[in-house]
Design a protein around this motif. Structure first.
Motif, short mmCIF file in Angstrom:
data_model
loop_
_atom_site.label_atom_id
_atom_site.label_comp_id
_atom_site.label_asym_id
_atom_site.label_seq_id
_atom_site.Cartn_x
_atom_site.Cartn_y
_atom_site.Cartn_z
N LEU A 199 1.10 -1.29 0.01
CA LEU A 199 0.00 -0.24 -0.03
C LEU A 199 0.79 1.22 0.17
N GLN A 200 0.17 2.38 -0.25
CA GLN A 200 0.87 3.72 -0.23
C GLN A 200 -0.13 4.59 0.33
N VAL A 201 0.50 5.32 1.52
CA VAL A 201 -0.02 6.22 2.24
C VAL A 201 0.44 7.60 1.93
N THR A 202 -0.60 8.54 1.38
CA THR A 202 -0.02 9.88 1.13
C THR A 202 -0.85 10.82 1.90
N ALA A 203 -0.06 11.69 2.18
CA ALA A 203 -0.45 13.12 3.24
C ALA A 203 -1.03 13.99 2.01
N ASN A 204 -2.31 14.58 2.47
CA ASN A 204 -2.84 15.72 1.68
C ASN A 204 -2.81 16.83 2.66
N ILE A 205 -1.93 17.85 2.35
CA ILE A 205 -1.73 18.82 3.27
C ILE A 205 -2.35 20.14 2.46
N GLN A 206 -3.32 20.72 3.56
CA GLN A 206 -4.22 21.67 2.82
C GLN A 206 -3.47 22.99 2.49
N HIS A 207 -2.34 23.44 3.28
CA HIS A 207 -1.63 24.42 2.91
C HIS A 207 -0.16 24.05 3.04
N PRO A 208 0.20 23.61 2.05
CA PRO A 208 1.72 23.01 1.79
C PRO A 208 2.85 24.37 2.06
N VAL A 241 -4.46 18.15 7.62
CA VAL A 241 -4.11 17.07 7.07
C VAL A 241 -4.80 15.79 6.81
N THR A 242 -5.20 15.29 5.77
CA THR A 242 -5.90 14.17 5.41
C THR A 242 -4.92 12.98 4.76
N PHE A 243 -5.37 11.71 4.64
CA PHE A 243 -4.58 10.74 4.15
C PHE A 243 -5.24 9.93 2.92
N ASN A 244 -4.54 9.77 2.21
CA ASN A 244 -5.23 8.58 1.00
C ASN A 244 -4.52 7.32 1.00
N VAL A 245 -4.99 6.34 0.68
CA VAL A 245 -4.33 4.99 0.58
C VAL A 245 -4.67 4.27 -0.78
N THR A 246 -3.58 3.85 -1.27
CA THR A 246 -3.79 3.36 -2.73
C THR A 246 -3.18 1.93 -2.55
N PRO A 247 -3.69 0.96 -2.95
CA PRO A 247 -5.08 0.76 -3.71
C PRO A 247 -6.15 0.83 -3.04
N ASP A 253 -10.40 7.60 5.97
CA ASP A 253 -11.34 8.63 6.00
C ASP A 253 -11.56 9.74 7.14
N SER A 254 -11.27 8.80 8.40
CA SER A 254 -11.76 9.37 9.72
C SER A 254 -10.37 9.91 10.25
N VAL A 255 -9.27 9.63 9.67
CA VAL A 255 -7.90 10.28 10.26
C VAL A 255 -7.49 11.25 9.53
N PHE A 256 -7.24 12.17 10.53
CA PHE A 256 -6.85 13.59 10.24
C PHE A 256 -5.90 14.34 11.17
N LEU A 257 -5.51 15.24 10.86
CA LEU A 257 -4.54 16.15 11.70
C LEU A 257 -4.62 17.60 11.46
N ARG A 258 -4.86 18.28 12.72
CA ARG A 258 -4.89 19.70 12.55
C ARG A 258 -3.62 20.25 13.13
N ILE A 259 -3.09 21.17 12.37
CA ILE A 259 -1.55 21.69 12.68
C ILE A 259 -1.85 23.16 13.03
N THR A 260 -1.14 23.70 14.07
CA THR A 260 -1.30 25.18 14.13
C THR A 260 0.36 25.47 14.26
N VAL A 261 0.62 26.38 13.30
CA VAL A 261 2.07 27.03 13.33
C VAL A 261 2.05 28.24 13.94
N MET A 262 2.93 28.70 14.97
CA MET A 262 2.88 29.84 15.64
C MET A 262 4.18 30.52 15.75
#
Length: 430
Positions: free
Chosen positions: A73-82, A122-128, A135-144
């Protein structure tokens, strides 16, 4: 051929029976295959869901795998604001196994690098697809910019919470000390109790009701509950303190004060909205979350207008006697710190959109501060002499005046059989 019974079936029936058995076999194989593909649902997750990090810092976290898979499998992080945060690596390869171990725990390191202040999901996609559901796994990141600013903001939050909570008691104390509520506008009290009741409904509903929380998270799956325990405490305490003040209005001297026709009309409209919305909600035509939103809109509307009756009453009386300036000072401190906290957070997270974009919150805070300043001007500039009305009889005028405070100026209403009530402007000294 004796003893052998041969049963002949029509060809169509035989074919149908064979086709039926094949269908059952296909379904059976499919059902057996589904667990091998989907038995690992939600077996991949990250070690944390909320991350606070400074600009140019890195943070090491883990992707955790429970059980092996029969395919890579491949797990890819989808970052809202790269431009805010970067993951290294952004894609993780998970090797398959011919003999998957369903209980083994495997971890993969992910390094988060903070590039600029802000918020990102940040959300995650798995292929295949089909092997694991993230879908329920996510990460909220705050940079200060600074942890110190974050701490100062937190402390400010508790200070203005305390200031607003205590602000109700100077008025209660003044009423008790004077044994009078003359000078305190009843429209203000009526609007206040309505507003804090609506605010309490909103906070308690979102904090305690699992059903309403489910409705909220269905609309905002990655959101946080906007109501915290201190919000619940503040709203209930505010309603309780306002009820104490209203009770004083029935106990102490109030002259002919009452809730005005305009005030009763406004309260009637708000009450009708609440009753209709509650009825529609009880009929299942309106989500209870939306009912709570209507309650919050009523609270916001009341905040815009509740100070107007008191300011107008002070203007008509040319006096602020009976209206606690301590309440105003504490409200001013709380409102100022609230807006300052918003400004600090906007700078720290480079999130000025939340500062200026939330026109309702910012506008209401600024509007309250403007009224606080106006009340301070009324008390210390416009009507600083603090004239008060005291009713005495002509026969015992001397005793009434001798009990008055030294150096204060009163308007004395003298009851005399020779004339109707007349006003005399007297300097009263002990």
């Amino acid at each position: 051929m004796a003893g052998v019974a041969t049963v002949l079936k029509p060809r169509g029936v035989a074919c149908a029976s064979s086709s039926h058995r094949l269908s059952l076999c296909f379904v059976f194989v499919l059902l057996l295959g589904i667990p091998s593909a989907h038995s690992q649902l939600e077996k991949l997750y990250v070690s944390e869901t909320d991350l606070n990090i400074l600009v140019d810092d890195t943070h090491l976290m883990k992707l955790i795998q429970i059980g092996q898979y029969n395919e890579s499998l491949q797990v890819t992080a989808n970052i809202q604001h790269p431009d805010i945060v970067q993951f290294v690596p952004q894609t993780i390869d998970i090797p398959g196994s011919k003999e998957p171990n369903t209980t083994v725990k495997i971890t993969y390191d992910i390094c988060a690098y903070a590039k600029s202040p802000g918020h990102s999901e940040v959300t995650f996609n798995v292929t295949p697809a089909g092997y694991v559901n993230m879908d329920s796994v996510f990460l909220r990141i705050t940079v200060m910019h600074s942890h110190a600013i974050n701490v100062i903001s937190y402390i400010m939050g508790w200070i203005y919470f305390a200031a607003w909570s205590v602000s109700f008691y100077p008025q209660i104390y003044i009423n008790f000390k004077r044994k009078s509520v003359v000078g305190l506008n009843f429209d203000f009290l009526a609007l206040n109790i309505m507003g804090f009741t609506m605010y309490s409904l909103f906070n308690c509903g979102l904090y305690f009701s699992k059903e309403i929380q489910s409705e909220y998270f269905a609309r905002h799956p990655r959101g946080l509950n906007p109501v915290q325990l201190n919000d619940v405490f503040f709203s209930l305490h505010a309603a309780f303190a306002t009820l104490i003040t209203i009770t004083q209005c029935f106990i102490y001297e109030r002259e002919d004060q009452r809730v005005s026709t305009t005030g009763r009309s406004i309260l009637g409209v708000f009450t009708a909205v609440v009753i209709v919305a509650a009825g529609v909600g009880a009929a299942g035509k309106l989500a209870w979350l939306d009912f709570l939103y209507y309650c919050s809109y009523i609270k916001l509307s009341i905040t815009l207008i509740k100070y107007v009756p008191q300011a107008y009453m002070n203007y008509k009386r040319k006096s602020t006697v009976g209206w606690s300036i301590g309440n105003i000072f504490l409200d001013f401190v709380g409102g100022s710190l609230s807006i300052l906290q918003m400004a600090l957070n906007a700078y720290n997270y480079n999130d000025w959109i939340s500062f200026f974009g939330d026109a309702t919150k910012f506008g209401l805070g600024l509007f309250s501060l403007v009224f606080d300043i106006f009340f301070i001007l009324q008390h210390y500039v416009f009507y600083r002499e603090g004239k008060e009305f005291v009713r005495v009889n002509s026969s015992d005028e001397g005793s009434e005046l001798s009990s008055s405070s030294e150096g204060r100026e009163f308007f004395v209403l003298v009851d005399d059989w020779h004339a109707d009530e007349k006003k005399y402007d007297l300097d009263v000294k002990a």
